[in-house]
Design an enzyme around this catalytic site. Structure first.
Site, mmCIF file in Angstrom:
data_model
loop_
_atom_site.group_PDB
_atom_site.id
_atom_site.type_symbol
_atom_site.label_atom_id
_atom_site.label_comp_id
_atom_site.label_asym_id
_atom_site.label_seq_id
_atom_site.Cartn_x
_atom_site.Cartn_y
_atom_site.Cartn_z
ATOM 1 N N GLY A 14 0.838 -1.203 0.000
ATOM 2 C CA GLY A 14 0.000 0.000 0.000
ATOM 3 C C GLY A 14 0.870 1.249 0.000
ATOM 4 O O GLY A 14 1.964 1.243 0.551
ATOM 5 N N ARG A 82 3.288 -15.952 -6.295
ATOM 6 C CA ARG A 82 1.902 -16.441 -6.231
ATOM 7 C C ARG A 82 1.042 -15.647 -7.221
ATOM 8 O O ARG A 82 0.214 -14.835 -6.853
ATOM 9 C CB ARG A 82 1.385 -16.256 -4.800
ATOM 10 N N ASP A 142 1.034 1.297 9.215
ATOM 11 C CA ASP A 142 0.666 0.429 10.354
ATOM 12 C C ASP A 142 1.754 0.366 11.423
ATOM 13 O O ASP A 142 1.483 -0.046 12.545
ATOM 14 C CB ASP A 142 0.375 -0.997 9.866
HETATM 15 O O1 F6P Z 1 -1.130 -1.741 5.377
HETATM 16 C C1 F6P Z 1 -1.600 -0.456 5.154
HETATM 17 C C2 F6P Z 1 -3.107 -0.442 5.117
HETATM 18 O O2 F6P Z 1 -3.561 0.881 4.915
HETATM 19 C C3 F6P Z 1 -3.781 -1.056 6.343
HETATM 20 O O3 F6P Z 1 -3.800 -0.205 7.452
HETATM 21 C C4 F6P Z 1 -5.142 -1.383 5.794
HETATM 22 O O4 F6P Z 1 -5.746 -2.426 6.521
HETATM 23 C C5 F6P Z 1 -4.838 -1.811 4.380
HETATM 24 O O5 F6P Z 1 -3.588 -1.245 4.042
HETATM 25 C C6 F6P Z 1 -5.882 -1.372 3.372
HETATM 26 O O6 F6P Z 1 -5.555 -1.911 2.133
HETATM 27 P P1 F6P Z 1 -6.281 -1.475 0.791
HETATM 28 O O7 F6P Z 1 -5.655 -0.186 0.330
HETATM 29 O O8 F6P Z 1 -6.019 -2.597 -0.157
HETATM 30 O O9 F6P Z 1 -7.725 -1.278 1.099
#
Ligand code: F6P
Length: 369
Positions: A14, A82, A142
């Site tokens: 992310g 994967r 996180d």
């Molecule tokens: O790991 C970073 C994060 O923003 C987390 O806090 C959250 O759970 C996740 O990524 C959200 O992912 P996505 O952008 O795929 O919704």
């Protein structure tokens, strides 16, 4: 390993504020100090699988230190080990990591910098075991990567979340409401704990501390008895709801970390409505936490991480990750960094401070607050 003349960089997982600042540092340090050419692959590991890239020179990274996101694009669903195979409904996956190795060899690339969280750094480590010289830069809002005091992007997300707590205070107090703020963090409670503390939140719920709805309500009622007719509840998306478990928003099959959390705010708000004599509203902060300009702390950390990561490749200490330890940037092995995710220690100093000021965690029947 001989000193590399050409390296690659990817921004994987992310996005978060500070990735661009890290790219800038990598490119400038490589060119300025070491005369190394840098190729950026696009959209995380997807670019290495499909050979999509752009050359990065001094001018390409000019003016991006304050920009959020990543100029290379990111993806949290492309794991070269994967890759989904196109047989509808079968859910089959293939190891295509050799494609990555061939891409790097074709470009004459001798080292790979991965700016990523634990999922991407795990992929980096697996590539290293196949002979790629890899160095990691830990980034994620996180703050859950082991081996480093803090990850790139956390401070910026914390700043956004803290401002949200601040803003909710005035409206909660005016309307005598309980306001629930759901923040990100996956299975770690760092954003909730620190934003909750910094913003003066009354209740903080984190995955590391099991809570009961009655415990939360008891804390809110105790506040009401002392004349506080509102409460701010900061809840981490990864908490375990009594009788229900974690609240999952989506499963993304081809992601290294397929479970997407989200939705606990509304579950909690509904549960509390029957237990407290106040209106309860909820807000999901969501991706706002990942957007926008990095804080000065993250810009500095990105600059220190980026230059240190290039130096680690030059010195021939691949399979490492750059880390902040106290005041210093150090190198830790990827194996050590990934051996245990960093979680809030329920007996640690942060928690002692929070308990010391009477923060409600919903795990006590007669909270002090
Ligand atoms: O790991 C970073 C994060 O923003 C987390 O806090 C959250 O759970 C996740 O990524 C959200 O992912 P996505 O952008 O795929 O919704």
């Amino acid at each position: 390993m001989a000193r590399p003349r050409h390296i690659a960089v990817v921004t994987a997982g992310g996005d978060c504020p500070g990735m661009n600042a890290a790219l800038r540092a990598v490119v400038r340090a490589a060119a300025h100090r070491h005369d190394i050419r840098v190729t950026g692959f696009l959209d995380g590991f997807a670019g290495l699988l499909s050979d999509r890239f752009r050359e990065l020179g001094f001018d390409d990274v000019s003016g991006i230190v304050a920009q959020g996101g990543t100029m290379l694009g990111a993806s949290n669903r492309h794991d070269p080990f994967r890759v989904p195979v196109d047989r509808p409904g079968e859910g089959t996956y293939e190891d295509r990591s050799d494609v990555v190795l061939r891409t790097l060899a074709r470009h004459g690339i001798e080292g790979l910098l991965v700016i990523g969280g634990d999922g991407s750094l795990t992929i980096a480590r697996r590539l290293e075991s196949k002979g790629v010289a890899v160095v990691g830069i830990p980034k994620t809002i996180d703050n859950d990567v082991g081996g480093t005091d803090v990850t790139l992007g956390f401070d910026s997300a914390l700043t956004v979340a803290t401002e949200a707590v601040d803003r909710l205070h005035t409206t909660a107090a005016s309307h005598h409401r309980v306001m629930v703020l759901e923040v990100m963090g996956r299975n770690a409670g760092w954003i909730a704990l620190e934003a909750g503390l910094a913003g003066g939140g009354d209740v903080i719920l984190i995955p590391e501390i099991p809570f009961r709805y009655e415990g939360v309500a008891a804390g809110i009622l105790a506040r009401a008895r002392r004349g506080r007719r509102f409460s701010i509840v900061v809840v981490a998306e990864g908490v375990t709801c009594p009788g229900r478990g974690t609240v999952v928003r989506q499963i993304v099959g081809d992601s290294p970390d397929p479970v997407r959390l989200g939705g606990v705010g509304v579950v909690l708000a509904h549960a509390l409505e029957g237990l407290v004599p106040f209106e309860v509203r909820y807000v999901v902060l969501g991706h706002v936490q990942r957007g926008g300009s990095p804080t000065p702390f993250d810009r500095m950390l990105a600059t220190r991480f980026g230059t240190a990561a290039v130096a680690a490749l030059v010195d021939g200490t691949p399979a490492s990750m750059v880390a902040l330890r106290g005041d210093r940037i150090e190198r830790v092995s990827l194996a050590d960094a990934l051996s245990r995710p960093k979680r809030v220690d329920p007996q640690g100093e942060h928690m002692a401070a929070a308990r010391g000021i009477g923060t409600i965690f919903g795990d006590e029947t007669r909270p002090e607050a």
